[in-house]
Motif scaffolding. Structure first.
Motif, short mmCIF file in Angstrom:
data_model
loop_
_atom_site.label_atom_id
_atom_site.label_comp_id
_atom_site.label_asym_id
_atom_site.label_seq_id
_atom_site.Cartn_x
_atom_site.Cartn_y
_atom_site.Cartn_z
N THR A 88 -4.64 -16.29 -47.62
CA THR A 88 -4.29 -17.43 -48.45
C THR A 88 -3.88 -18.57 -47.55
O THR A 88 -3.44 -18.37 -46.42
CB THR A 88 -3.13 -17.10 -49.41
N ALA A 89 -4.03 -19.78 -48.04
CA ALA A 89 -3.65 -20.95 -47.26
C ALA A 89 -2.14 -20.98 -47.08
O ALA A 89 -1.39 -20.53 -47.95
CB ALA A 89 -4.12 -22.21 -47.97
N PRO A 90 -1.64 -21.47 -45.95
CA PRO A 90 -0.19 -21.56 -45.75
C PRO A 90 0.46 -22.37 -46.86
O PRO A 90 -0.07 -23.38 -47.31
CB PRO A 90 -0.08 -22.28 -44.40
N ALA A 91 1.63 -21.90 -47.31
CA ALA A 91 2.31 -22.57 -48.42
C ALA A 91 3.72 -22.99 -48.05
O ALA A 91 4.37 -23.68 -48.84
CB ALA A 91 2.36 -21.64 -49.63
N SER A 92 4.21 -22.58 -46.89
CA SER A 92 5.57 -22.94 -46.49
C SER A 92 5.67 -22.91 -44.98
O SER A 92 4.74 -22.47 -44.29
CB SER A 92 6.59 -21.99 -47.12
N LEU A 93 6.80 -23.37 -44.48
CA LEU A 93 6.97 -23.47 -43.03
C LEU A 93 8.36 -22.96 -42.67
O LEU A 93 9.35 -23.31 -43.31
CB LEU A 93 6.82 -24.94 -42.59
N SER A 94 8.41 -22.13 -41.65
CA SER A 94 9.67 -21.63 -41.11
C SER A 94 9.79 -22.12 -39.66
O SER A 94 8.80 -22.56 -39.06
CB SER A 94 9.70 -20.11 -41.15
N LEU A 307 6.87 -33.07 -41.43
CA LEU A 307 5.82 -33.57 -42.32
C LEU A 307 4.54 -33.84 -41.53
O LEU A 307 3.43 -33.55 -42.00
CB LEU A 307 6.29 -34.83 -43.04
N ALA A 308 4.68 -34.42 -40.33
CA ALA A 308 3.50 -34.65 -39.49
C ALA A 308 2.89 -33.32 -39.04
O ALA A 308 1.67 -33.16 -39.01
CB ALA A 308 3.89 -35.50 -38.28
N LEU A 309 3.75 -32.38 -38.72
CA LEU A 309 3.27 -31.06 -38.31
C LEU A 309 2.53 -30.38 -39.46
O LEU A 309 1.45 -29.80 -39.27
CB LEU A 309 4.46 -30.21 -37.87
N TRP A 310 3.08 -30.49 -40.67
CA TRP A 310 2.45 -29.85 -41.82
C TRP A 310 1.11 -30.51 -42.15
O TRP A 310 0.17 -29.83 -42.58
CB TRP A 310 3.37 -29.92 -43.03
N GLU A 311 0.99 -31.81 -41.94
CA GLU A 311 -0.28 -32.48 -42.16
C GLU A 311 -1.33 -31.96 -41.18
O GLU A 311 -2.49 -31.75 -41.54
CB GLU A 311 -0.11 -33.99 -42.00
N ALA A 312 -0.92 -31.72 -39.93
CA ALA A 312 -1.85 -31.16 -38.95
C ALA A 312 -2.26 -29.74 -39.34
O ALA A 312 -3.43 -29.35 -39.19
CB ALA A 312 -1.21 -31.16 -37.56
N ILE A 313 -1.33 -28.95 -39.86
CA ILE A 313 -1.65 -27.60 -40.32
C ILE A 313 -2.59 -27.65 -41.52
O ILE A 313 -3.55 -26.88 -41.63
CB ILE A 313 -0.35 -26.84 -40.67
N ARG A 314 -2.32 -28.57 -42.45
CA ARG A 314 -3.18 -28.72 -43.62
C ARG A 314 -4.61 -29.06 -43.22
O ARG A 314 -5.57 -28.48 -43.73
CB ARG A 314 -2.63 -29.82 -44.54
N LEU A 315 -4.75 -29.97 -42.28
CA LEU A 315 -6.09 -30.37 -41.84
C LEU A 315 -6.81 -29.20 -41.16
O LEU A 315 -8.00 -28.96 -41.41
CB LEU A 315 -5.99 -31.56 -40.88
N ALA A 316 -6.09 -28.48 -40.31
CA ALA A 316 -6.71 -27.33 -39.64
C ALA A 316 -7.11 -26.25 -40.65
O ALA A 316 -8.15 -25.61 -40.52
CB ALA A 316 -5.74 -26.76 -38.61
N THR A 317 -6.29 -26.07 -41.69
CA THR A 317 -6.59 -25.07 -42.72
C THR A 317 -7.86 -25.44 -43.46
O THR A 317 -8.71 -24.57 -43.74
CB THR A 317 -5.42 -24.97 -43.71
#
Length: 369
Positions: A88-94, A307-317
């Protein structure tokens, strides 16, 4: 301001303002209120954080602590894979998974999306054991929280850990006489004993131990993690404490070591609208205590970074573009057999992908704080 106290606690040590002077006033124990101010649920396992992955390798801890490390000269071998859960696509960040992506986007993919198995390490397992002992010690009355009692908890907590995580028993499968296990347990006892030179548990009444916290930002990003200890003063001031079984970082690495603590502070602020008064890292490996008193601007900067990190993760996903980032820590990675940097091939990407558009930001890049 970062404060690092090196060396053991002694009766003559000045009492920090945050401690409210309980020791100096002869009150006998710290007057922390056992207020459950951030109650969610508790857990002793990192698996509750964001689905997938395991504890970071010991080398990663050593690197954060500023310890020179060298890659292991071992030929990579692909581990036998058990049936993997549905991706599943990542949904949260630790904090640990954020650190994975900043260290190597491909490592993040292997842990969070592919959920590749990883062998337990002696260092990480010892850290889990020591954390369990320090958590359980506070079950005892204050007067009974002594070093001998804490050391006596080690064997029982090791048995409990093996019951809950049978895979850790493999660490000493080649130790039929038990000599290496005995040495390993002795090191855990020494780390527990050193804690008593840094803090006095008879004067502490934690509000929370091994506290699972989760908060959703306005953007929809969910942040979650497990805080080792939360102290709450009668005035409502909050101190977040984290135990580290490694050595304190060199000054140039202090900011990286505090990232996890600022992450937790951000979650607490979002949950309770309270900026923690103090962040405290207790390094049992070297006998140091690192403290930092955050301000709101610190937490706002961390939020922008996440938020910037999560955007990079979203794009990679979405694109399936997870690039390896070789470092000296690669020698300790369990996934070299699947890494292109070592001649390996990643498993087939299990999520749908889309073509990278011309307007997409470069994967893995984060904006300024």
């Amino acid at each position: 301001m970062v404060c690092v106290r090196r060396g053991p606690f002694s009766p003559g040590t000045p009492v920090p303002a945050f401690c409210h002077g309980c020791h100096g006033r002869g009150l006998g124990r710290c007057q922390w209120s056992a207020v459950r101010s951030v109650v969610m649920e508790t857990s002793t396992e990192d698996v509750a954080q964001d689905g997938g992955g395991s504890a970071r390798p010991a080398a990663a801890v050593a690197d954060q602590a500023g310890v020179a490390v060298e890659p292991q000269a071992v030929a990579p071998q692909a581990p036998a894979l058990s049936p993997a859960p549905v991706a599943t696509a990542p949904a949260s960040l630790s904090p640990s998974r954020a650190g994975d992506f900043m260290q190597c986007p491909l490592l993040y993919r292997f842990r969070v999306i592919d959920r590749l198995p990883e062998k337990p390490s002696e260092a990480a397992t010892r850290g889990t054991l020591v954390h369990a002992v320090l958590e359980r010690l506070f079950d005892a009355p204050a007067a009974e929280r002594t070093a001998p009692r804490a050391k006596a908890l080690v064997p029982g907590q090791w048995d409990r850990l093996r019951e809950s995580r049978p895979e850790v028993g493999e660490l000493f499968a080649d130790d039929p006489e038990g000599e290496r296990l005995a040495q390993w347990l002795s090191e855990a006892e020494r780390l527990v004993e050193r804690w008593f030179t840094l803090e006095d548990p008879s004067r502490l009444e934690p509000a929370e131990r091994e506290l699972f916290v989760e908060a959703e930002l306005d953007s929809g990003l969910r942040l979650r993690g497990i805080i080792d200890r939360v102290d709450v003063a009668p005035s409502g001031e909050v101190r977040i404490v984290d135990y580290k079984t490694g050595k304190a970082p060199r000054p140039q690495y202090a900011e990286g070591a505090l990232f996890q603590m600022k992450f937790y502070a951000l979650v607490v602020w979002r949950l309770k609208k309270v900026v923690p008064r103090r962040l405290q890292l207790v390094y049992l490996g070297s006998g140091d205590v690192l403290t930092y008193d955050p301000v709101l601007a610190d937490l706002e900067r961390v939020e922008r970074k996440l938020l910037a990190l999560w955007e990079a993760i979203r794009l990679a996903t979405e694109t399936g573009d997870w690039r390896p980032r070789p470092t000296k820590l690669c020698g300790w990675c369990d996934h070299r057999a699947h890494c292109p940097e070592f001649g390996g091939t990643p498993p087939p990407y299990p999520l749908p992908v889309r073509a990278v558009g011309s307007g997409d930001a470069e994967q893995g890049r984060m904006g300024p704080d």
